[in-house]
Write a protein that holds these residues in place. Structure first.
Motif, mmCIF file in Angstrom:
data_model
loop_
_atom_site.group_PDB
_atom_site.id
_atom_site.type_symbol
_atom_site.label_atom_id
_atom_site.label_comp_id
_atom_site.label_asym_id
_atom_site.label_seq_id
_atom_site.Cartn_x
_atom_site.Cartn_y
_atom_site.Cartn_z
ATOM 1 N N CYS A 1 26.662 44.243 -19.771
ATOM 2 C CA CYS A 1 25.475 43.891 -19.934
ATOM 3 C C CYS A 1 25.104 42.917 -18.689
ATOM 4 O O CYS A 1 25.950 41.783 -18.635
ATOM 5 C CB CYS A 1 25.344 43.092 -21.404
ATOM 6 S SG CYS A 1 24.957 44.088 -22.814
ATOM 7 N N HIS B 1 34.605 41.354 -25.723
ATOM 8 C CA HIS B 1 33.374 40.176 -25.687
ATOM 9 C C HIS B 1 34.493 39.179 -25.334
ATOM 10 O O HIS B 1 35.509 38.634 -25.841
ATOM 11 C CB HIS B 1 33.093 40.209 -27.140
ATOM 12 C CG HIS B 1 32.107 41.179 -27.459
ATOM 13 N ND1 HIS B 1 32.320 42.191 -28.366
ATOM 14 C CD2 HIS B 1 30.999 41.311 -27.304
ATOM 15 C CE1 HIS B 1 31.523 43.058 -28.486
ATOM 16 N NE2 HIS B 1 30.647 42.499 -27.892
ATOM 17 N N HIS C 1 16.873 45.998 -26.565
ATOM 18 C CA HIS C 1 18.138 46.641 -26.829
ATOM 19 C C HIS C 1 18.175 48.044 -26.143
ATOM 20 O O HIS C 1 19.346 48.666 -25.850
ATOM 21 C CB HIS C 1 18.108 46.711 -28.230
ATOM 22 C CG HIS C 1 18.187 45.337 -28.987
ATOM 23 N ND1 HIS C 1 18.823 44.330 -28.658
ATOM 24 C CD2 HIS C 1 17.056 44.802 -29.862
ATOM 25 C CE1 HIS C 1 18.420 43.316 -29.218
ATOM 26 N NE2 HIS C 1 17.437 43.535 -29.944
ATOM 27 N N ASN D 1 26.441 38.539 -27.544
ATOM 28 C CA ASN D 1 25.781 39.715 -27.450
ATOM 29 C C ASN D 1 26.060 40.511 -28.541
ATOM 30 O O ASN D 1 25.461 41.735 -29.065
ATOM 31 C CB ASN D 1 25.895 40.436 -26.364
ATOM 32 C CG ASN D 1 25.408 39.677 -25.086
ATOM 33 O OD1 ASN D 1 26.070 39.685 -24.037
ATOM 34 N ND2 ASN D 1 23.964 39.483 -25.234
ATOM 35 N N GLY E 1 30.529 42.352 -22.451
ATOM 36 C CA GLY E 1 29.366 41.317 -22.640
ATOM 37 C C GLY E 1 29.998 39.851 -23.336
ATOM 38 O O GLY E 1 31.156 39.859 -23.830
ATOM 39 N N ASP F 1 15.579 36.784 -30.364
ATOM 40 C CA ASP F 1 16.103 38.043 -30.795
ATOM 41 C C ASP F 1 15.486 38.741 -32.079
ATOM 42 O O ASP F 1 15.704 39.943 -32.342
ATOM 43 C CB ASP F 1 17.765 37.975 -31.187
ATOM 44 C CG ASP F 1 18.546 37.431 -29.877
ATOM 45 O OD1 ASP F 1 18.072 38.042 -28.949
ATOM 46 O OD2 ASP F 1 19.402 36.916 -30.246
ATOM 47 N N HIS G 1 22.508 42.369 -30.613
ATOM 48 C CA HIS G 1 22.267 43.289 -29.261
ATOM 49 C C HIS G 1 23.110 44.284 -29.019
ATOM 50 O O HIS G 1 22.759 45.540 -29.208
ATOM 51 C CB HIS G 1 22.150 42.346 -27.758
ATOM 52 C CG HIS G 1 22.123 43.302 -26.544
ATOM 53 N ND1 HIS G 1 20.943 43.989 -26.562
ATOM 54 C CD2 HIS G 1 22.781 43.516 -25.572
ATOM 55 C CE1 HIS G 1 20.967 44.569 -25.523
ATOM 56 N NE2 HIS G 1 22.011 44.323 -24.835
ATOM 57 N N HIS G 2 24.570 44.300 -29.218
ATOM 58 C CA HIS G 2 25.421 45.389 -29.095
ATOM 59 C C HIS G 2 25.421 46.008 -30.713
ATOM 60 O O HIS G 2 25.541 47.301 -30.592
ATOM 61 C CB HIS G 2 26.683 44.715 -29.091
ATOM 62 C CG HIS G 2 26.893 44.352 -27.462
ATOM 63 N ND1 HIS G 2 27.955 43.539 -27.168
ATOM 64 C CD2 HIS G 2 26.104 44.504 -26.452
ATOM 65 C CE1 HIS G 2 27.998 43.249 -25.861
ATOM 66 N NE2 HIS G 2 26.745 43.779 -25.192
#
Length: 468
Positions: free
Chosen positions: A27, A269, A219, A243, A239, A75, A247-248
């Protein structure tokens, strides 16, 4: 190699989809401002992972996106697009902001010896890919239109919270900004795939779509960009730990709904870099950048060394005292290596043996602190200096802290000290010549210095000199 897989919450033997080949995705940054050193910790550790894979003889293809549209301040799909926010802050166009901060990001990466990924793709290059994916998700019943926006329907999934068994309330802590309810959503965790002009009239970048003029949600970018360059199956997705949700989580939801099969096998991560007040963030106002470290006299690679001393799955506390300590250790280590003799031929069997030790140690879930320890072990080993240098050079491919590179500033200082001593001696010779009225010799000394790029000037305070 072993990697801690955030998806399964355990350390696993790494087995790629295709033997010997690795598809890896990172990312990338949202290029509305400089990256702070907390952001860059993630990229340092992802760089180590990529280089460790290559060091272990894998053929790696690594892809990174550049977010230049669609990343909102919250978000929860609310607030201003961060790119528009940056453009307003600096009175520039969004594309000017994107270009400037993309260049700044890769400049910082270069200073930290972070390799540029094989493919770097801005989101604005892939609008057709986003639309194609959204159309299929709508057709297959995984998305719906409401309030002129297109949303992913999380209720259609058997499992949405794939990164843990926490409750919905616990996972909402992962949202980085205050959450306000979007009344268009069927379910609280549904997320926007495409925004239309009805929601943000002042959005600078808009494209035609089957649902109206608008722009993609954040996303969907990573899903489409990774599939464009890596295909339907990915080995490792990287990422920051922040995230993971949403997001993920949302990437996995839309990608696997679109593909109809598992998308990525390993999730890597990196934990936060904290200061004394908590996680570093751009929203706090002034934040630490690589340039700021340089202004304070720090070598960016001393910061990389500081990060390598800690495990990527543990939060790291930053302070200037800690960086000072790491800088001192780093300089002493480089000095010990610089003192090794360069004469002779390396023992290739020993180099191979020690490389295997490095693969075993550092390849155990990116144990970079053990990698540093192994450098010291090599220095203490019963090996000749040339072999030690060869082994350390091999290790430094992964560590990437220029262990064998002569410090440019120290070398410049040595040259300047020599030059200054030479010039001052010549000035004294000229002074003596003039005292003896030997003006021809005095002029010859001036000319000699000028040939070497040194200009001398007679002033009331005495003779001064400077480079031509």
């Amino acid at each position: 190699m072993k990697i801690y897989n955030t998806l399964t919450r355990k350390k696993e033997d790494f087995v790629p989809n295709v033997e010997g080949k690795v598809n890896m995705y990172t990312c990338g940054p949202t290029v509305y401002h400089f990256a702070h050193i907390g952001n860059l910790r993630s990229y340092i550790m992802e760089d180590v992972l990529e280089k460790m894979l290559r060091y272990s003889d894998y053929d790696v293809k690594r892809v990174m996106n550049i977010t230049d549209v669609g990343h909102l301040a919250s978000d929860a799909d609310t607030g201003e697009d961060k790119m528009l926010k940056g453009a307003k802050r600096e009175n520039k166009t969004v594309m000017e902001i994107a270009k400037f901060y993309t260049d700044a990001f890769f400049s910082d990466c270069a200073k930290l010896n972070i390799k540029t990924p094989d493919v770097v793709e801005p989101a604005t290059n892939c609008i057709d890919n986003f639309i194609e994916m959204i159309e299929k998700l709508l057709k297959d019943g995984y998305a719906y239109q409401a309030g002129e926006n297109i949303y992913f329907d999380t209720s259609k999934l058997d499992t949405y919270y794939v990164f843990g068994n926490q409750s919905e309330e616990e996972l909402m802590v992962g949202v980085r900004d205050d959450v306000t309810e979007d009344e268009n959503k069927k379910n609280k965790n549904d997320f926007v795939l495409w925004f239309t002009k009805s929601k943000f009239e002042d959005q600078a970048l808009k494209w035609d779509s089957p649902w109206g003029v608008g722009y993609p949600g954040w996303h969907i970018e990573c899903s489409c960009i990774s599939m464009k360059h890596l295909g339907e199956y990915m080995d490792i997705h990287c990422g920051g730990v922040d995230n993971m949700f949403p997001h993920h989580t949302n990437e996995i939801a839309q990608s696997e709904a679109y593909l109809g099969h598992k998308w990525c096998n390993y999730w890597f991560h990196v934990h936060h870099l904290n200061d004394q007040s908590g996680k570093m963030s751009k929203s706090k106002g002034e934040f630490l950048t690589v340039s700021l470290l340089e202004e304070k006299g720090y070598d960016p690679l001393a910061y990389r060394f500081f990060c390598l001393q800690s495990h990527y799955r543990k939060p790291l506390i930053f302070s200037f005292d800690a960086l000072d300590q790491a800088t001192g250790t780093y300089k002493k280590l480089k000095k010990r290596i610089a003192d090794l003799s360069k004469e002779g031929t390396a023992d290739e069997n020993a180099v191979k043996e020690y490389k295997a030790k490095f693969v075993e140690a550092v390849g155990n879930d990116m144990n970079t602190s053990m990698g540093i320890t192994l450098v010291y072990d090599v220095l203490k080993a019963d090996l000749d200096d040339v072999t030690k240098r060869a082994i350390i050079e091999s290790y430094d491919y992964v560590l990437s802290i220029d262990l064998l590179k002569e410090d440019a500033q120290e070398a410049a200082n040595d040259v300047d000290a020599e030059l200054e001593a030479y010039v001052l001696a010549k000035i004294e010779e000229r002074k003596a010549a003039k005292k003896e009225k030997n003006f021809a010799l005095a002029d010859a000394i001036r000319d000699e210095l000028l040939e070497k790029g040194i200009v001398i000037k007679d002033t009331r305070e005495g003779v001064v000199w400077e480079r031509a």
